[in-house]
Design a protein around this motif. Structure first.
Motif, PDB file in Angstrom:
ATOM      1  N   ASP A 153      22.443  49.697  44.038  1.00 27.28           N
ATOM      2  CA  ASP A 153      23.910  50.267  44.198  1.00 27.28           C
ATOM      3  C   ASP A 153      25.021  49.134  43.402  1.00 27.28           C
ATOM      4  O   ASP A 153      25.133  48.312  43.921  1.00 27.28           O
ATOM      5  CB  ASP A 153      24.477  50.539  45.553  1.00 27.28           C
ATOM      6  N   ARG A 154      25.238  49.785  42.276  1.00 25.18           N
ATOM      7  CA  ARG A 154      26.721  49.213  41.687  1.00 25.18           C
ATOM      8  C   ARG A 154      27.274  50.284  41.203  1.00 25.18           C
ATOM      9  O   ARG A 154      26.787  51.137  40.408  1.00 25.18           O
ATOM     10  CB  ARG A 154      26.169  47.979  40.635  1.00 25.18           C
ATOM     11  N   GLY A 155      28.555  50.346  41.645  1.00 23.50           N
ATOM     12  CA  GLY A 155      29.525  51.438  41.007  1.00 23.50           C
ATOM     13  C   GLY A 155      28.992  51.937  39.595  1.00 23.50           C
ATOM     14  O   GLY A 155      28.828  53.150  39.618  1.00 23.50           O
ATOM     15  N   LEU A 156      29.322  51.113  38.765  1.00 26.12           N
ATOM     16  CA  LEU A 156      29.153  51.454  37.320  1.00 26.12           C
ATOM     17  C   LEU A 156      28.121  50.687  36.754  1.00 26.12           C
ATOM     18  O   LEU A 156      28.291  49.376  36.911  1.00 26.12           O
ATOM     19  CB  LEU A 156      30.250  51.439  36.335  1.00 26.12           C
ATOM     20  N   PRO A 157      26.929  50.986  36.373  1.00 22.78           N
ATOM     21  CA  PRO A 157      25.779  50.252  35.914  1.00 22.78           C
ATOM     22  C   PRO A 157      26.082  49.819  34.456  1.00 22.78           C
ATOM     23  O   PRO A 157      25.208  49.286  33.807  1.00 22.78           O
ATOM     24  CB  PRO A 157      24.581  51.083  36.134  1.00 22.78           C
ATOM     25  N   SER A 456      35.220  44.642  40.776  1.00 25.63           N
ATOM     26  CA  SER A 456      35.792  45.873  40.307  1.00 25.63           C
ATOM     27  C   SER A 456      34.709  46.764  40.349  1.00 25.63           C
ATOM     28  O   SER A 456      33.503  46.800  40.437  1.00 25.63           O
ATOM     29  CB  SER A 456      36.272  45.658  39.040  1.00 25.63           C
ATOM     30  N   LEU A 457      35.200  48.011  39.922  1.00 27.20           N
ATOM     31  CA  LEU A 457      34.153  49.246  39.648  1.00 27.20           C
ATOM     32  C   LEU A 457      33.213  49.156  38.764  1.00 27.20           C
ATOM     33  O   LEU A 457      32.230  49.819  38.876  1.00 27.20           O
ATOM     34  CB  LEU A 457      34.940  50.514  39.550  1.00 27.20           C
ATOM     35  N   GLU A 458      33.285  48.209  37.669  1.00 27.79           N
ATOM     36  CA  GLU A 458      32.157  47.835  36.904  1.00 27.79           C
ATOM     37  C   GLU A 458      31.077  46.848  37.494  1.00 27.79           C
ATOM     38  O   GLU A 458      29.985  46.473  36.634  1.00 27.79           O
ATOM     39  CB  GLU A 458      32.818  47.286  35.648  1.00 27.79           C
ATOM     40  N   GLY A 459      31.472  46.366  38.650  1.00 32.99           N
ATOM     41  CA  GLY A 459      30.493  45.138  38.936  1.00 32.99           C
ATOM     42  C   GLY A 459      30.937  43.808  38.396  1.00 32.99           C
ATOM     43  O   GLY A 459      30.071  42.875  38.636  1.00 32.99           O
ATOM     44  N   ARG A 460      32.316  43.851  38.298  1.00 37.14           N
ATOM     45  CA  ARG A 460      32.768  42.729  37.290  1.00 37.14           C
ATOM     46  C   ARG A 460      33.649  41.845  38.253  1.00 37.14           C
ATOM     47  O   ARG A 460      34.491  42.210  39.089  1.00 37.14           O
ATOM     48  CB  ARG A 460      33.547  42.951  36.234  1.00 37.14           C
TER      49      ARG A 460
END
Length: 735
Positions: A153-157, A456-460
């Protein structure tokens, strides 16, 4: 006064927009544009621009408060007295009732360092399994579905920069025009590039106004809608058979489940006409690349995991996952909603997104913490279940960065449970509605007064940097945990086991996450400054070099603000041969999924009714959400004059036909009543909502508290409550 401009990030939503801060007289800062950060490129919403208002004296807490035994009021106290009271209260419960009678409740706004330290404190010092956080109410269903399908699970891959370059986006239950306004440009650019935006929402929101196609399903029927679309994909021969064969498993079962949801049946359930279903399939399947992005609409349901799974199945059947400019993603809500659940404040997880039930994970993290793996408690209750147990099984609670008296479902009941506690301690920046009920309240540092990382939502992974010192009387959450560990038995050297320096905590987090699904071991504060953030997973390449210490007080460890490097070009997807440092992973799944066999898993799902459907007594559906000028429970934004002027209070949005039926005019006070309680707010009449549905924002306390009404029915997998749909009746409330 330090006059250096400090590049940092907004304290609110999961975009974590870049901004520059400059100290100004009065103990606050001025916000200015930071164009070098690639996500928002300088743009900020009203919440970000006005965030410094919370730093002003008189708005925020600057002294510990304790409950007076004589008057029952909260009165100022010294830090020593306040910390002693907390330690005594928690220890009294632990001694009298056992470790699991002590609860810990965290927040999706805590930095990674705080979330990590809080989870460690709960399990190592308190020895309790009873820890969870308000992020459970955010994207837990999407997380569960993502793990089930992709193994991770990562919000946005993929990064947001990919969105304008795809061919079609289906945006399900999301309203970024109001929830994260700087993100709307990505969808505007998508359309300018010739792509198509499809919005699925029971309301014609500001985002839906920008769409090429708006589908307005009945609340709680997103699962049937996704299944109906997949049925049409199969019937029209639009599946990607080679992709299904080479990169997935479980297709036959999922296909059979979808074929039971023929278009006319789905139209009856959802209210979306068959021609619109067919047009959606055409627009989604014709381009070479496409995406599905979900948010709280489909996720905050008692069938949210299956609902998201159905949308993932649509992506897999059409070959739209693990390919460039394609895939499924979730738009995370809270500022650190992603990182907050990766590092141990969630009931079933250890740092690095490891499972608490995995013996190898327990051994690894226990070695980092210097404890026996068998001493770590097992999984505890999920967020609502934990709150529901307050005052009975859980007698004392330590709460950081959350306001469940406003934000939890069935909020009047939750408030009653909070009031029934033997002891409550709250760490917060303001006196929230929950903090006002506490025995001890500790004033803690805010975003501009502390350094720490968020994801962040990007996984950054990003570095927020301190721009000014905290006022006298205010300490950081890390200092609080350090002091409590010393009082409660956190080992012989709490200064080492619970350090107060965030970079030192992050270095330990790196070791704890190493080898886990969310591997941060190759990330350092210095890299975060130099590279404008790093996408996880980012494993360390081998033995780690000795890290240079930060400069101490100032804008933040690693580099002085004035030395920060400009944003580099985007990191490559994989490290070139021979490169010593892993570049991070902006795009997941391009080669394989994170499952044992590398294949994505179809999961067969079927439509089922809402946990609570309308009847003669409660004939209307209620759905809830946000408005652009307020945030979450409103504990912070309701203290900002400019935001209150834009959104001064709650309201009930209803269709003209429903208004006529109950005899309501614009602005009339309306009572919305569910099986759990009653809320009153002014009418806002609009044709932008379905006639069988009303909408209330959830930012306010008092008689307009929307979550007084909402249903705590839980998803069996994610334990997400069904915030987004419940049965109500609506009536005028004229005096």
């Amino acid at each position: 006064m330090q006059s250096t401009v400090t590049p940092t990030h907004c304290p609110y939503c999961a975009l974590q927009c870049g901004m520059n801060l400059t100290p100004v007289p009065g103990g606050t800062v001025r916000v200015s544009e930071r164009a070098d950060f690639p996500v928002n490129r300088g743009a900020l919403c009203g919440k970000g621009r006005t965030a410094p208002a919370l730093l002003a004296p008189g708005v925020r807490l600057t002294s510990p408060l304790v409950r007076s035994p004589e008057t029952g009021a909260l009165v100022p106290a010294g830090w020593g007295e306040a910390l002693d009271r907390i330690a005594e209260g928690l220890d009294r419960t632990r001694t009298g009732y056992g470790a699991d009678a002590v609860g810990v409740f965290g927040g999706g706004g805590l930095t990674n360092e705080k979330a990590y330290a809080l989870g460690k404190f709960a399990r190592v010092v308190l020895g309790t399994s009873q820890i969870d956080y308000n992020g459970r109410f955010c994207m837990s269903s999407a997380a569960a579905a993502g793990v089930r399908a992709f193994g991770l699970d990562r919000g946005l891959p993929f990064p947001l920069e990919d969105v304008p370059r795809t061919g079609c986006v289906i945006l399900v239950g999301s309203n970024p025009a109001e929830t994260m306004p700087p993100a709307l440009r990505y969808f505007t650019e998508l359309r300018a590039n010739g792509g198509t935006l499809i919005v699925v929402d029971p309301r014609r929101t500001r985002t839906a106004e920008q769409a090429d196609l708006h589908l307005a399903p009945r609340p709680g029927t997103d699962l049937a809608l996704a299944l109906g679309l997949l049925h049409l994909v199969v019937a029209e021969g639009r599946t990607d058979e080679a992709y299904i064969r080479e990169r997935t498993t479980g297709w036959e079962e999922a296909r059979a489940a979808a074929m039971a949801h023929w278009p006319e049946y789905v139209e009856r359930i959802t209210g979306v006409p068959v021609p619109l279903l067919r047009e959606t399939v055409r627009l989604f399947c014709e381009p070479e690349a496409a995406m599905v992005l979900t948010a709280r609409g489909p996720e905050q349901q008692a069938k949210g995991t299956d609902t998201v799974g159905a949308w993932i199945n649509l992506c897999l059947a059409t070959g739209r996952a693990g390919r460039p400019l394609s895939g499924y993603g979730c738009l995370t809500g809270q500022g650190n909603g992603q990182g907050g659940r990766e590092h141990g404040q969630k009931a079933d997880q250890l740092p690095g997104y490891r499972k608490l039930t995995d013996p190898a994970a327990r051994r690894h993290v226990a070695a980092v913490w210097g404890v026996d793996p068998d001493s770590l408690p097992g999984p505890g209750r999920s967020a609502y279940e934990l709150l529901d147990a307050l005052g009975t099984d859980i007698r004392s609670l330590l709460l950081m960065g959350s306001n469940p008296v406003v934000s939890a479902p069935r909020a009047a009941h939750v408030e009653q449970r909070v009031r029934s506690l033997d002891f409550l301690a709250v760490c917060d920046v303001v006196l929230s509605e929950t903090a006002a009920l506490a025995d001890v309240v500790l004033p803690v540092t805010q975003w501009a007064e502390e350094t720490g990382t968020t994801t962040s939502l990007e996984g950054r992974v990003l570095l927020r940097r301190r721009a000014l010192p905290a006022p006298d009387g205010v300490r950081s959450d890390l200092e609080v945990l350090h002091e409590l560990a010393a009082r409660l038995g956190g080992g012989p050297s709490p200064e080492k086991r619970f350090p107060t320096d965030p970079e030192e905590v992050f270095e330990e987090l790196r070791r704890a996450s190493a080898g886990g699904p969310a591997d941060y071991s190759g990330i350092s504060y210095r890299r975060l400054v130099e590279e404008n953030g790093v996408f996880w997973p980012c494993p360390a390449p081998g033995p780690e070099p000795e890290l240079e210490p930060g400069p101490g007080p100032g804008p933040g460890p690693g580099l002085e603000a004035s030395q920060a490097a400009p944003a580099p070009a985007p990191a490559p997807v994989s490290a070139p041969a021979g490169r010593a440092v892993h570049p991070g992973t902006p795009r997941l799944f391009l080669d394989r999924f994170a499952t044992e066999d590398g294949r994505a898993r179809f999961v067969p799902v079927a439509h089922r009714a809402n946990a609570e459907e309308p009847d003669d007594e409660y004939p209307v559906l209620l759905t809830t959400g946000r408005v652009v000028a307020q945030y979450q429970s409103g504990a912070q934004t309701r203290r900002v004059d400019e935001l209150n002027a834009a959104a001064p209070g709650p309201f009930v949005e209803l269709h003209p036909r429903l208004a006529e039926r109950i005899g309501a005019a614009e602005g009339d006070p309306l009572a919305v009543v569910s099986r759990r309680g009653r809320a009153v707010a002014p009418a806002r009449i609009t044709a932008a909502i379905r006639p069988d549905t009303v909408f209330m924002p959830f930012h306010w306390a008092g008689e307009g508290r929307a979550n007084t009404l909402t249903n705590p029915a839980l998803d069996p997998t994610s334990r997400m409550p069904e915030f987004k749909v419940c049965a109500v009746r609506v009536e005028t409330a004229r005096s």
